[in-house]
Design a protein around this motif. Structure first.
Motif, PDB file in Angstrom:
ATOM      1  N   TYR A 192      -5.975  62.008  57.015  1.00 41.71           N
ATOM      2  CA  TYR A 192      -5.608  62.170  55.611  1.00 41.71           C
ATOM      3  C   TYR A 192      -5.281  60.850  54.917  1.00 41.71           C
ATOM      4  O   TYR A 192      -5.010  60.836  53.723  1.00 41.71           O
ATOM      5  N   SER A 193      -5.309  59.763  55.648  1.00 39.68           N
ATOM      6  CA  SER A 193      -4.978  58.460  55.074  1.00 39.68           C
ATOM      7  C   SER A 193      -6.177  57.851  54.359  1.00 39.68           C
ATOM      8  O   SER A 193      -7.324  58.090  54.719  1.00 39.68           O
ATOM      9  N   ASP A 194      -5.852  57.031  53.372  1.00 41.70           N
ATOM     10  CA  ASP A 194      -6.885  56.275  52.671  1.00 41.70           C
ATOM     11  C   ASP A 194      -7.121  54.928  53.351  1.00 41.70           C
ATOM     12  O   ASP A 194      -8.213  54.373  53.277  1.00 41.70           O
ATOM     13  N   GLU A 195      -6.073  54.414  53.987  1.00 39.47           N
ATOM     14  CA  GLU A 195      -6.156  53.153  54.721  1.00 39.47           C
ATOM     15  C   GLU A 195      -5.403  53.323  56.036  1.00 39.47           C
ATOM     16  O   GLU A 195      -4.397  54.026  56.087  1.00 39.47           O
TER      17      GLU A 195
ATOM     18  N   ALA B 140      -2.557  60.751  45.372  1.00 40.29           N
ATOM     19  CA  ALA B 140      -1.787  59.705  46.029  1.00 40.29           C
ATOM     20  C   ALA B 140      -2.666  58.887  46.976  1.00 40.29           C
ATOM     21  O   ALA B 140      -3.740  59.310  47.389  1.00 40.29           O
ATOM     22  N   LYS B 141      -2.151  57.732  47.305  1.00 40.04           N
ATOM     23  CA  LYS B 141      -2.798  56.871  48.292  1.00 40.04           C
ATOM     24  C   LYS B 141      -1.893  56.870  49.516  1.00 40.04           C
ATOM     25  O   LYS B 141      -0.697  56.587  49.409  1.00 40.04           O
ATOM     26  N   VAL B 142      -2.441  57.206  50.691  1.00 39.47           N
ATOM     27  CA  VAL B 142      -1.682  57.225  51.938  1.00 39.47           C
ATOM     28  C   VAL B 142      -2.181  56.097  52.822  1.00 39.47           C
ATOM     29  O   VAL B 142      -3.383  55.953  53.041  1.00 39.47           O
ATOM     30  N   ILE B 143      -1.229  55.303  53.303  1.00 44.14           N
ATOM     31  CA  ILE B 143      -1.533  54.134  54.129  1.00 44.14           C
ATOM     32  C   ILE B 143      -0.782  54.270  55.445  1.00 44.14           C
ATOM     33  O   ILE B 143       0.440  54.408  55.454  1.00 44.14           O
ATOM     34  N   PHE B 144      -1.509  54.230  56.563  1.00 39.96           N
ATOM     35  CA  PHE B 144      -0.916  54.346  57.891  1.00 39.96           C
ATOM     36  C   PHE B 144      -0.920  52.973  58.549  1.00 39.96           C
ATOM     37  O   PHE B 144      -1.947  52.281  58.543  1.00 39.96           O
ATOM     38  N   ILE B 145       0.225  52.587  59.103  1.00 36.98           N
ATOM     39  CA  ILE B 145       0.369  51.282  59.755  1.00 36.98           C
ATOM     40  C   ILE B 145       0.983  51.515  61.131  1.00 36.98           C
ATOM     41  O   ILE B 145       2.066  52.077  61.242  1.00 36.98           O
ATOM     42  N   THR B 146       0.294  51.077  62.172  1.00 33.09           N
ATOM     43  CA  THR B 146       0.799  51.238  63.526  1.00 33.09           C
ATOM     44  C   THR B 146       0.725  49.900  64.253  1.00 33.09           C
ATOM     45  O   THR B 146       0.088  48.954  63.790  1.00 33.09           O
ATOM     46  N   GLY B 147       1.375  49.835  65.386  1.00 29.30           N
ATOM     47  CA  GLY B 147       1.367  48.635  66.213  1.00 29.30           C
ATOM     48  C   GLY B 147       2.436  48.751  67.274  1.00 29.30           C
ATOM     49  O   GLY B 147       3.265  49.659  67.240  1.00 29.30           O
ATOM     50  N   GLY B 148       2.425  47.838  68.191  1.00 31.20           N
ATOM     51  CA  GLY B 148       3.422  47.831  69.251  1.00 31.20           C
ATOM     52  C   GLY B 148       4.770  47.330  68.754  1.00 31.20           C
ATOM     53  O   GLY B 148       4.918  46.905  67.607  1.00 31.20           O
ATOM     54  N   VAL B 149       5.746  47.388  69.631  1.00 28.98           N
ATOM     55  CA  VAL B 149       7.080  46.885  69.319  1.00 28.98           C
ATOM     56  C   VAL B 149       6.976  45.396  69.013  1.00 28.98           C
ATOM     57  O   VAL B 149       6.279  44.652  69.704  1.00 28.98           O
ATOM     58  N   ARG B 150       7.630  44.978  67.939  1.00 30.87           N
ATOM     59  CA  ARG B 150       7.670  43.569  67.513  1.00 30.87           C
ATOM     60  C   ARG B 150       6.290  43.023  67.136  1.00 30.87           C
ATOM     61  O   ARG B 150       6.032  41.835  67.252  1.00 30.87           O
ATOM     62  N   SER B 151       5.421  43.899  66.666  1.00 31.27           N
ATOM     63  CA  SER B 151       4.071  43.465  66.296  1.00 31.27           C
ATOM     64  C   SER B 151       3.999  42.927  64.875  1.00 31.27           C
ATOM     65  O   SER B 151       2.992  42.350  64.482  1.00 31.27           O
TER      66      SER B 151
END
Length: 188
Positions: free
Chosen positions: A172-175, A2-13
């Motif tokens: 463990y993420s790929d991106e 599998a490909k794991v993609i993590f996306i983070t950011g502040g509120v309303r980003s």
């Protein structure tokens, strides 16, 4: 794998919009069989209720059919999803962890920590099992670690748990992406 993609950011980003766009793009480009949306947000106030309704409406109006799994009231993990040939978007890990803290707050301190740890271990095992399949998993979370430490022990405990979880997921993420003002920074 599998490909794991993590996306983070502040509120309303703009992280949710980016994640939904990216998930649909991957679903179409890679000709996947299913597109899942795991929703863990709880409408604790009017603003959050409006945001949840907006996300639901966006998915309903999408040209692509989403299968939505709601885990707000019971943060049990969606173990019945097979990521094989699927795209899974989970929005968001931060609220899932908040829900865990909320449902365990009645427990004595040591029992609570053990119960929270059980949830985290199950989550990690689920991610590892998903990673062994041929799916794509997008995990959205909030970036709250840029803020100064709180004067409340519970808030600092939450920040510590979330920070450790983010580090584990990114490992463990790929991106890995961070959103700021609808601008994307790829870190991994």
């Amino acid at each position: 794998m599998a490909k794991v993609i993590f996306i983070t950011g502040g509120v309303r980003s703009g992280k949710s919009a980016f994640a939904e766009y990216y998930a649909k793009q991957l679903y179409q480009e890679l000709e996947r069989s299913s597109l899942y949306y795991i929703a863990s947000g709880v409408a604790v106030d009017e603003e959050m209720e409006m945001r949840i309704r907006r996300h639901q409406k966006d998915r309903e109006n999408s040209a692509i059919k989403w299968s939505t799994i709601e885990i707000q009231d019971d943060p049990k993990l969606p173990e019945n999803i097979s990521p094989k040939q699927s795209v899974i978007l989970w929005d968001c890990i931060t609220t899932w962890l908040s829900n865990i803290l909320y449902i365990t707050e009645h427990l004595e301190a040591n029992a609570r920590m053990l119960e929270i740890e059980k949830y985290l271990v199950k989550l990690k095992k689920l991610f590892i099992s998903w990673k062994k399949n041929d799916g794509i998993i997008l995990l959205v979370s909030n970036e709250i670690l840029d803020e100064p430490a709180s004067s409340y022990a519970e808030a600092n405990y939450y920040r510590r748990l979330l920070g450790e979880l983010h580090q584990w997921i990114v490992h463990y993420s790929d991106e890995a992406y961070e959103m700021d003002y609808s601008k994307v920074e790829r870190w991994k």
